[in-house]
Design a protein around this motif. Structure first.
Motif, short mmCIF file in Angstrom:
data_model
loop_
_atom_site.label_atom_id
_atom_site.label_comp_id
_atom_site.label_asym_id
_atom_site.label_seq_id
_atom_site.Cartn_x
_atom_site.Cartn_y
_atom_site.Cartn_z
N ASN A 68 0.81 -1.23 0.00
CA ASN A 68 0.00 0.00 0.00
C ASN A 68 0.84 1.27 0.00
O ASN A 68 0.29 2.37 -0.05
CB ASN A 68 -0.91 0.01 1.22
CG ASN A 68 -1.88 -1.15 1.23
OD1 ASN A 68 -2.35 -1.58 0.18
ND2 ASN A 68 -2.17 -1.68 2.41
N ARG A 69 2.16 1.09 0.11
CA ARG A 69 3.12 2.20 0.12
C ARG A 69 2.80 3.20 1.24
O ARG A 69 2.82 4.42 1.04
CB ARG A 69 3.16 2.90 -1.23
CG ARG A 69 3.49 1.98 -2.39
CD ARG A 69 3.48 2.72 -3.71
NE ARG A 69 4.70 3.46 -3.91
CZ ARG A 69 5.78 2.99 -4.55
NH1 ARG A 69 5.78 1.78 -5.02
NH2 ARG A 69 6.84 3.75 -4.70
N VAL A 70 2.51 2.64 2.45
CA VAL A 70 2.23 3.51 3.59
C VAL A 70 2.92 2.99 4.84
O VAL A 70 3.24 1.79 4.95
CB VAL A 70 0.72 3.64 3.88
CG1 VAL A 70 -0.01 4.30 2.73
CG2 VAL A 70 0.11 2.30 4.24
N LEU A 71 3.12 3.90 5.78
CA LEU A 71 3.54 3.57 7.14
C LEU A 71 2.31 3.70 8.02
O LEU A 71 1.61 4.72 7.98
CB LEU A 71 4.63 4.52 7.62
CG LEU A 71 5.88 4.62 6.74
CD1 LEU A 71 6.81 5.72 7.26
CD2 LEU A 71 6.60 3.29 6.66
N VAL A 72 2.03 2.67 8.81
CA VAL A 72 0.89 2.70 9.71
C VAL A 72 1.42 3.00 11.11
O VAL A 72 2.19 2.22 11.68
CB VAL A 72 0.13 1.36 9.70
CG1 VAL A 72 -1.06 1.41 10.65
CG2 VAL A 72 -0.34 1.03 8.28
N VAL A 73 1.01 4.12 11.67
CA VAL A 73 1.55 4.61 12.94
C VAL A 73 0.43 4.69 13.97
O VAL A 73 -0.57 5.39 13.75
CB VAL A 73 2.20 6.00 12.77
CG1 VAL A 73 2.82 6.47 14.07
CG2 VAL A 73 3.24 5.96 11.64
N ASN A 74 0.58 3.97 15.07
CA ASN A 74 -0.36 4.07 16.18
C ASN A 74 0.20 5.02 17.23
O ASN A 74 1.36 4.87 17.64
CB ASN A 74 -0.60 2.70 16.82
CG ASN A 74 -1.36 1.75 15.91
OD1 ASN A 74 -1.58 2.03 14.74
ND2 ASN A 74 -1.75 0.61 16.45
N LEU A 75 -0.62 5.96 17.66
CA LEU A 75 -0.21 6.96 18.64
C LEU A 75 -1.04 6.84 19.91
O LEU A 75 -2.22 6.47 19.86
CB LEU A 75 -0.36 8.37 18.07
CG LEU A 75 0.50 8.72 16.85
CD1 LEU A 75 0.18 10.14 16.40
CD2 LEU A 75 1.98 8.57 17.14
#
Length: 305
Positions: free
Chosen positions: A245-252
């Motif tokens: 998906n060409r993304v970084l998934v970031v949980n904050l």
């Protein structure tokens, strides 16, 4: 903790409050066990756990937000043996996976027990103070160890992460130190493998995100199996890589009710059972414009951790 000063403000005047330690060690242990998830980001499992042939009792056993087993040891003041005790109990833990899994199953549930990450078990030592020799020692030991100091100011308890060692970097598998794996069951692909396979622009974006997160001097970086964790005492952010998906998934670590959410960029992940930070806000960063939008949210997460 000598660098921490606490003042009471009354009528424009500041009066210093002297810090103190607890009267007895058990008082500190009981206080943290009753509030362990809020204070340390660790789900409390059991207290004073007997280790059989090791002839000892682990002060507290827990499971952190990464699904990693945690041994917590306490000393009311300064005691050089607290690290050695933790290492001794870590040896027990490596030999008793099934016993620990049974504790987790009974306390939290079968699903949590099945998802334990054995790649890098953790020791947390809480004490009134640590010496410079303690900090150097954990660098040499090569295990995942946190040194946390505490101080009490009237009805305020402070915790400070004075040193953290990430330990041995996990491989692509969930287990370590000869942990059993069912025959024919392939090891899950690690976040590092996903990153290595990602297109160059996504790797560059991950590097830029890394710089933003580590620009906060007390934030530590730890590469887990499924994500990269950035933390203080608790996780500030967890980062997964999705090359397809060409993304970084970031949980904050943010309260979704306090953040304006935007479709395709941010969402509420409470109750979804996500890896890493479970009850917070997820960002999907696929461009430098997305990264720029995330900076203020990252700052809020750092302040909340």
């Amino acid at each position: 903790m000598s660098n921490l000063k606490v003042f009471r403000l009354r009528g424009g005047r500041a009066t210093e409050i002297s810090g103190a330690s607890v009267g007895v060690e058990r008082e500190l242990q009981a206080l943290i066990e009753a509030n362990m998830e809020a204070m340390l980001g660790i789900r409390f499992l059991v207290t004073e756990y007997r280790t059989g042939r090791h002839s000892g009792r682990i002060d507290s056993l827990g499971l952190d937000e990464s699904g990693t087993p945690v041994i917590v040891e306490y000393k009311r003041s300064r005691d050089q043996n607290v690290i050695n005790q933790g290492l001794s109990y870590l040896s027990w833990l490596h030999d008793h996976h099934h016993e620990f899994e049974s504790v987790v199953k009974n306390k939290i549930g079968a699903e949590a027990a099945a998802e334990i990450d054995w790649s890098n078990p953790r020791i947390v030592c809480v004490a009134g103070a640590f010496t410079r020799h303690d900090i150097v020692a954990i660098e040499m030991i090569g295990r995942r160890i946190d040194l946390v100091t505490y101080r009490i100011f009237d009805d305020v308890l402070t915790l400070q992460l004075v040193a953290a060692k990430a330990g041995v970097a996990p491989s692509s598998g969930r287990t370590m130190l000869d942990a059993p794996r069912s025959s024919g069951s392939p090891a899950p692909k690690s976040v590092q493998q996903y990153l290595d396979e990602a297109p160059q622009d996504l790797r560059d974006l991950c590097r830029d995100l890394d710089e933003v997160l580590l620009s906060h001097s007390d934030v530590q970086k730890e590469t887990q199996v499924h994500y990269i964790a950035y933390r203080r005492i608790k996780n500030v952010a967890t980062v997964r890589v999705q090359p397809r998906n060409r993304v970084l998934v970031v949980n904050l670590r943010l309260n979704p009710d306090s953040v304006e959410l935007h479709d395709g960029f941010s969402r509420d992940i409470r109750g979804l059972g996500c890896l890493g930070i479970r009850d917070g806000v997820e960002l999907r960063i696929g461009s430098r414009a997305d990264l720029a939008r995330s900076v203020a949210l990252i700052q809020q997460s750092v302040e909340a951790s």
